[in-house]
Design an enzyme around this catalytic site. Structure first.
Site, mmCIF file in Angstrom:
data_model
loop_
_atom_site.group_PDB
_atom_site.id
_atom_site.type_symbol
_atom_site.label_atom_id
_atom_site.label_comp_id
_atom_site.label_asym_id
_atom_site.label_seq_id
_atom_site.Cartn_x
_atom_site.Cartn_y
_atom_site.Cartn_z
ATOM 1 N N SER A 153 0.863 -0.886 -0.013
ATOM 2 C CA SER A 153 0.539 -0.145 0.298
ATOM 3 C C SER A 153 0.758 0.986 -0.202
ATOM 4 O O SER A 153 2.035 1.418 0.988
ATOM 5 C CB SER A 153 -0.470 0.262 1.293
ATOM 6 O OG SER A 153 -1.847 1.204 1.166
ATOM 7 N N GLU A 154 0.119 1.906 -0.699
ATOM 8 C CA GLU A 154 1.064 3.401 -1.244
ATOM 9 C C GLU A 154 1.779 4.124 0.178
ATOM 10 O O GLU A 154 2.322 4.930 0.309
ATOM 11 C CB GLU A 154 0.628 4.279 -1.771
ATOM 12 C CG GLU A 154 0.799 5.491 -2.549
ATOM 13 C CD GLU A 154 -0.265 6.577 -3.023
ATOM 14 O OE1 GLU A 154 -0.328 7.630 -2.829
ATOM 15 O OE2 GLU A 154 -0.524 5.920 -4.283
#
Length: 213
Positions: A49-50
């Site tokens: 996840s970013e």
């Protein structure tokens, strides 16, 4: 013949089905996050996840949410054993450095040759929200788009040429929608699969572009 659209769950399952064992995958904000809930049993897929998570699991059961553990869309997630969280800068270094096998993003428009527009419609007063989309679209080895085929006005989101501001050029390899899965090639669109009962001619009419069978 009549046909039924894939449900959101069926679409997420369809995308998950194509992710290979051992892949490092980023799931974009919105519809793509649901793919985490449908990774086939026994297949190891390392989700990134970013905002700085590696080894993300599916959504938590109701009542078991931990709001200190969220994805880039601020939704509560789980962490697999061995998972980790880290600085945003390290996350972007992963994204930009070619360390992700696949990213799954939403889109406003995708061209037949794989140009992507997913951060702004260019409307006056619209809030620009590119986030890490440009980094992902170019940094990941494969970019897949997961979206509804048509807008609320019934217009195809798959176009000959994007009219919205571009996120990346020629970066999209596959498009997953509620009616079909398509591959983007330098020569244009190729059909991977479509829902039962939907004719090739009707699909081409909806998209408004030729699709190689």
């Amino acid at each position: 013949m009549t046909y039924e659209k894939r449900t959101k769950e069926q679409l997420a399952r369809r995308v998950a089905q194509d992710i290979f064992d051992g892949a490092y995958v980023n799931l974009g904000i919105g519809m793509p996050t649901t793919v985490a809930n449908h990774i086939p049993a026994g297949r190891e897929v390392i989700l990134q996840s970013e905002n700085g998570i590696l080894g993300m699991g599916p959504a938590p059961a109701e009542g078991a949410e931990d709001y200190d553990l969220i994805n880039a869309g601020k939704q509560p997630v789980t962490l697999h054993p061995g998972g980790a969280y880290f600085h945003h800068a390290d996350s972007f270094a992963m994204m930009r450095g070619g360390h992700l096998d696949i990213c799954v993003l939403g889109a406003f428009q995708v061209s037949a040759t794989g140009d992507l527009a997913n951060w702004s419609t260019g409307e006056p007063g619209a809030i620009p929200a590119v986030g890490g989309a440009m980094d992902l679209a170019i940094g990941a080895r494969q970019t897949w788009v997961m979206m509804d085929l048509l807008t609320k006005k019934g217009e195809s989101k798959i176009v000959e040429r994007c009219t919205y501001p571009l996120t990346g050029i020629g970066c999209v390899k596959k498009i997953y929608t509620e009616l079909c899965t398509l591959a983007c090639t330098p020569q244009g669109l190729e059909l991977v699969d479509k829902v039962e009962g939907l004719s090739h001619a009707e699909l081409e009419r909806l998209v408004g572009l030729p699709i190689a069978a």
